[in-house]
Design a protein around this motif. Structure first.
Motif, PDB file in Angstrom:
ATOM      1  N   GLY A   1       0.402  -1.002   0.340  1.00  0.00           N
ATOM      2  CA  GLY A   1      -0.240  -0.170   0.175  1.00  0.00           C
ATOM      3  C   GLY A   1       0.839   1.055   0.188  1.00  0.00           C
ATOM      4  N   TRP A   2      -0.092   2.188  -0.135  1.00  0.00           N
ATOM      5  CA  TRP A   2       0.724   3.743  -0.075  1.00  0.00           C
ATOM      6  C   TRP A   2       0.463   4.598   1.581  1.00  0.00           C
ATOM      7  CZ3 TRP A   2       4.574   5.126  -3.387  1.00  0.00           C
ATOM      8  CH2 TRP A   2       4.252   3.854  -4.451  1.00  0.00           C
TER       9      TRP A   2
ATOM     10  N   THR B   1      -8.857  -4.544  -0.907  1.00  0.00           N
ATOM     11  CA  THR B   1      -8.392  -3.273  -1.131  1.00  0.00           C
ATOM     12  C   THR B   1      -9.734  -2.013   0.295  1.00  0.00           C
ATOM     13  OG1 THR B   1     -10.064  -1.725  -3.032  1.00  0.00           O
ATOM     14  CG2 THR B   1      -7.614  -2.503  -3.584  1.00  0.00           C
TER      15      THR B   1
ATOM     16  N   TYR C   1      -9.225   2.573   1.355  1.00  0.00           N
ATOM     17  CA  TYR C   1      -8.958   3.545   0.851  1.00  0.00           C
ATOM     18  C   TYR C   1      -9.425   4.745   2.232  1.00  0.00           C
ATOM     19  CZ  TYR C   1      -8.515   1.840  -3.955  1.00  0.00           C
ATOM     20  OH  TYR C   1      -8.124   1.729  -4.907  1.00  0.00           O
TER      21      TYR C   1
ATOM     22  N   ILE D   1      -6.168   1.708  -6.475  1.00  0.00           N
ATOM     23  CA  ILE D   1      -4.876   1.129  -6.376  1.00  0.00           C
ATOM     24  C   ILE D   1      -4.736  -0.616  -7.282  1.00  0.00           C
ATOM     25  CG2 ILE D   1      -5.323   0.113  -3.680  1.00  0.00           C
ATOM     26  CD1 ILE D   1      -2.876   0.302  -3.120  1.00  0.00           C
TER      27      ILE D   1
ATOM     28  N   LEU E   1      -0.554   3.476  -7.667  1.00  0.00           N
ATOM     29  CA  LEU E   1      -1.500   3.773  -7.231  1.00  0.00           C
ATOM     30  C   LEU E   1      -1.752   5.202  -8.510  1.00  0.00           C
ATOM     31  CD1 LEU E   1      -3.274   4.896  -4.471  1.00  0.00           C
ATOM     32  CD2 LEU E   1      -1.500   6.570  -4.179  1.00  0.00           C
TER      33      LEU E   1
ATOM     34  N   CYS F   1       5.987   3.621   0.044  1.00  0.00           N
ATOM     35  CA  CYS F   1       5.285   2.267  -0.175  1.00  0.00           C
ATOM     36  C   CYS F   1       5.721   1.420   0.880  1.00  0.00           C
ATOM     37  CB  CYS F   1       6.184   1.752  -1.658  1.00  0.00           C
ATOM     38  SG  CYS F   1       5.494   0.280  -1.912  1.00  0.00           S
TER      39      CYS F   1
END
Length: 118
Positions: free
Chosen positions: A35-36, A57, A59, A69, A80, A95
């Protein structure tokens, strides 16, 4: 040990788009979440989005409907896609990789700067 290499950051006008990429290498478990996160100066680091190796996912509310994503498991790469960018999206984007379900360390990339101009 896992290494994460990010790319795709830069300067963009409000309303524009960027696509970030992060490639993982090393000792990667098959069940993992990538993920970010992002961190603006003077603010806490926050989750932007993440995705499991199975494709599930989540968000942050602030990016729902604007960011997407995705990942390529064969390449151990997460993306992303950031659309309709706002000045509030300006931050260093990091990341992240961790094991899914099993307790273990988090691995981090070096960060890539995203700057959105008004």
């Amino acid at each position: 040990q896992v290494q994460l290499v990010e790319s795709g950051g830069g300067l963009v006008q409000a309303g524009g788009s960027l696509r970030l990429s992060c490639a993982a290498s090393g000792s990667i478990f098959s069940s993992n979440t990538m993920g970010w996160y992002r961190q603006a100066p003077g603010k806490q680091r926050e989750l932007v989005a993440h995705i499991t190796s199975g494709g599930s996912t989540i968000y942050a509310n602030s990016v729902k409907g604007r960011f997407t994503i995705s990942r390529d498991n064969a390449k151990n790469t997460v993306y992303l896609q950031m659309n309709s960018l706002k000045s509030e999206d300006t931050a260093v984007y990091y990341c992240n990789l961790k094991r899914t379900w099993v307790l273990g360390p988090d691995y981090w990339g070096q960060g890539t700067q995203v700057t959105v101009s008004a």
